[in-house]
Design an enzyme around this catalytic site. Structure first.
Site, mmCIF file in Angstrom:
data_model
loop_
_atom_site.group_PDB
_atom_site.id
_atom_site.type_symbol
_atom_site.label_atom_id
_atom_site.label_comp_id
_atom_site.label_asym_id
_atom_site.label_seq_id
_atom_site.Cartn_x
_atom_site.Cartn_y
_atom_site.Cartn_z
ATOM 1 N N HIS A 160 -6.603 -13.171 -6.834
ATOM 2 C CA HIS A 160 -7.493 -13.332 -5.953
ATOM 3 C C HIS A 160 -7.216 -13.835 -4.261
ATOM 4 C CE1 HIS A 160 -10.160 -13.821 -9.563
ATOM 5 N NE2 HIS A 160 -9.147 -14.542 -9.717
ATOM 6 N N SER A 281 1.619 -2.940 21.567
ATOM 7 C CA SER A 281 0.350 -2.513 22.122
ATOM 8 C C SER A 281 0.694 -2.242 23.508
ATOM 9 C CB SER A 281 -0.387 -4.081 22.080
ATOM 10 O OG SER A 281 -1.317 -3.970 22.849
ATOM 11 N N LYS A 287 2.995 -8.139 21.276
ATOM 12 C CA LYS A 287 2.362 -7.391 19.961
ATOM 13 C C LYS A 287 3.505 -6.637 19.336
ATOM 14 C CE LYS A 287 -1.139 -7.441 18.054
ATOM 15 N NZ LYS A 287 -2.629 -7.208 18.005
ATOM 16 N N GLU A 294 -0.548 0.561 8.112
ATOM 17 C CA GLU A 294 -1.879 0.867 8.508
ATOM 18 C C GLU A 294 -2.507 2.089 8.282
ATOM 19 O OE1 GLU A 294 -2.830 -2.925 11.247
ATOM 20 O OE2 GLU A 294 -2.542 -1.120 12.333
#
Ligand code: ARG
Length: 472
Positions: A160, A281, A287, A294
Site C-alpha cells: 500500500h 528543465s 531540476k 517516465e
C-alpha cells in the site's frame, strides 16, 4: 510494362487508381521494414519454381540473382521506394523487372501477396523475438549485477506504499529479474508458434500448380508448411501473442519505472540517476528529472494500445484475407521497437544509477517494521497467531501513545503484556536479525537471496545460450 506492373491487377480495370486511393492504401512507408524477409521468401519461392519445373532452371537462376541484387540495393539504402507501387512486395517486384527484365513476371507464379505477406511477417517476427529476448536478457543481467552489489543494502519493503517490512535491496532487484525471466518465457512461447510457413497458400485456396511447400518451408527455417490455406493467409494470432507478451513486458517495465520515479524524489531520496540518463528543465535550473522511467511508463500505454488495436482489427474479420489485415503492421512494428528500446535504456539507466544506502537504511530502521516478528516470537512459544497479533497490537498502541520506539520499551513492560515476551528489545528489533531469520525459500535472508541469485543467474545463462543458438 511498367504501367502494367504499377498496378498488378491492371488487366481488369479501365481506369487507373485515383491518387487519393493510392495515398490511402499505400503501406510501403512502413512495410519496407519487411524487405529482407520479402527477398528471402521470394528467393526460396523462385528456387522451388525452378526445381519443380514450373519455370526453367535458368529463369529461376535469373530471378534469384536479380533478387539478390535488389536485396543488396536495399541493404545499402540505395533502393528508391515508389509509393505508387503500394507496398514493399510490389516495390521489390517492380525493381526486379528493371534488373532482370520480363522474366520478373514469372516470380509471382502460384503466389499471392496474401501468403507472401503472412510469410514475411512470421519471418520478421521470428527474427525480432531473438532481439527482444536479447534486450530482455540485458536488463535481467543488469538487475542481477545490481543485486550482487546490494546484498548488504537494506530498505523497507512496501505494501500500500506504506513501509511494511525490511528487505535487502538485492531481494528487490531480483523480484524484477524474476518477472523478466517469465517475460522471456512468454516471448519464447510466442516464437514457438511461428514455425509454420504460409508460403504456397496463394490468395486463399492454394494453387493448381505443383508447388513444393515443404521445401520452401524448410529453406526458410520453418518446421513445416501450414495445414490450411484459409487459416494461413488470414490468421494473425502469432502477432497477437507477441504483442500480448510485449504489452506484459511494458506493463512490468512501467511498474519498475514508477518505483524509480518515486525513489528518485527528494521525499524518498533512495536513488539518483546518472547525469547521462536524466534530463533538466528548460525553465528551472535546479531540476534533474527522471525522464527515462517516465517515458517508459508513458510508452507502456502505447504498446498496450498496439495489442488492443490488432485485437480489434481482427475481431470482425470473416475468412480469409481482408485488406484490414494490412493494419497489423504498424502496431506490431511500433510495439517491437518501443519495447526493445525501453528495455535497453532502462538497463543502462539502472546500471548507472547511484543508490543512497543510508537513506534506505534509515527508512528501514523503524522498529515498527518488525512488529510481526514479535507476534511470530509468541507463536513459537505456543500462542495462536491471531492472539499474538492482538497482543502485539496492544504493545504497538502503547508505544505510540508513549511516543517510544518499540526497541526502547523495557523488558519489564513487554513482560507485562505476555509472560513469554522474555526478550532484549534492542537486540530483537535489529533489522539484520529480522532479515536473517527469514531464511526460508524465497525470503530476504542473505543465504536465501544468494540462492535465488544463483538460480536466476543460471536461468540467464541458459537464455543466453538459447539466443546464441537461435542466432547461430
Ligand atoms: N500490403 C498488403 C498487406 O499488408 C499485402 C496484401 C495485399 N493483398 C490484397 N489482396 N490487396 O496485407
Amino acid at each position: 510494362m511498367t504501367e502494367k506492373i504499377r498496378k498488378a491487377w491492371g488487366g481488369r480495370f479501365r481506369k487507373a487508381a485515383d491518387r487519393l486511393l493510392e495515398r490511402f492504401s499505400a503501406s510501403v512507408h512502413f512495410d519496407q521494414k519487411l524487405w529482407a524477409q520479402d527477398i528471402r521468401g521470394s528467393i526460396a519461392h523462385a528456387r522451388m519454381l525452378g526445381r519443380q519445373g514450373i519455370i526453367d532452371k535458368t529463369e529461376s537462376e535469373q530471378l534469384i540473382q536479380g533478387l539478390e541484387q535488389v536485396g543488396r540495393e536495399l541493404a545499402k539504402g540505395e533502393f528508391v521506394f515508389d509509393p505508387a507501387a503500394e507496398d514493399i512486395h510490389m516495390n521489390i517486384e517492380k525493381r526486379l523487372f528493371e534488373v532482370v527484365g520480363e522474366v520478373a513476371g514469372k516470380l509471382h507464379t502460384g503466389r499471392s501477396r496474401n501468403d507472401q505477406v503472412a510469410t514475411d511477417l512470421l519471418l520478421w517476427m521470428r527474427d525480432q523475438t531473438v532481439e527482444i529476448r536479447a534486450a530482455l536478457l540485458g536488463l535481467r543481467q543488469t538487475l542481477i549485477e545490481r543485486a550482487e552489489q546490494s546484498i548488504d543494502v537494506v530498505l523497507p519493503g512496501y505494501t500500500h506504499l506504506q513501509r511494511a517490512q525490511p528487505v535487502r535491496l538485492a531481494h528487490h532487484w531480483l523480484a524484477h529479474a524474476s518477472v523478466l525471466a517469465r517475460d522471456d518465457g512468454r516471448v519464447r512461447d510466442a516464437a514457438a508458434r511461428m514455425r509454420h510457413s504460409p508460403l504456397g497458400s496463394g490468395a486463399l485456396a492454394g494453387t493448381t500448380l505443383s508447388l513444393d511447400r515443404e521445401s520452401t518451408a524448410r529453406e526458410l527455417g520453418f518446421d513445416a508448411p501450414t495445414a490450411n490455406s484459409l487459416d494461413a493467409v488470414s490468421s494473425r494470432d502469432a502477432a497477437l501473442e507477441l504483442l500480448a507478451a510485449l504489452a506484459i513486458i511494458m506493463t512490468h517495465l512501467s511498474r519498475l519505472s514508477e518505483e524509480l520515479v518515486l525513489w528518485n524524489t527528494t521525499e524518498f531520496g533512495f536513488i539518483e540517476m546518472d547525469d547521462a540518463f536524466a534530463t533538466g528543465s528548460s525553465l528551472m535550473p535546479q531540476k534533474k528529472n527522471p525522464d527515462v522511467p517516465e517515458l517508459v511508463r508513458g510508452k507502456s500505454g502505447r504498446v498496450i494500445g498496439d495489442l488492443v488495436s490488432l485485437l480489434v482489427t481482427l475481431k470482425g474479420l470473416p475468412l480469409s484475407y481482408n485488406r484490414d489485415l494490412q493494419e497489423d503492421k504498424e502496431p506490431l512494428f511500433d510495439a517491437v521497437e518501443t519495447t526493445t528500446l525501453s528495455l535497453e535504456i532502462l538497463s543502462a539507466t539502472l546500471r548507472t544509477l547511484r543508490v543512497n544506502r543510508e537513506r534506505m537504511a534509515e527508512a528501514a530502521s523503524d522498529p515498527m517494521l518488525l512488529a510481526t516478528d514479535l507476534a511470530e516470537y509468541l507463536v513459537e512459544r505456543g500462542v495462536a497467531f491471531r492472539e499474538a497479533h492482538g497482543i502485539v497490537g496492544d504493545i504497538v498502541r502503547h508505544a505510540v501513545d508513549a511516543n517510544t520506539p518499540l526497541s526502547a520499551l523495557s523488558r519489564e513492560t513487554l513482560l507485562g503484556f505476555h509472560a513469554a515476551l522474555d526478550i532484549e528489545p534492542r537486540e530483537f528489533f535489529a533489522v539484520e536479525r529480522s532479515l536473517e531469520a527469514r531464511s526460508l525459500t524465497g525470503g530476504p535472508a542473505r543465504e536465501a537471496v544468494e540462492r535465488t541469485l544463483e538460480s536466476l543467474k543460471s536461468d540467464a545463462a541458459a537464455t543466453a545460450a538459447e539466443i546464441e543458438e537461435t542466432r547461430g
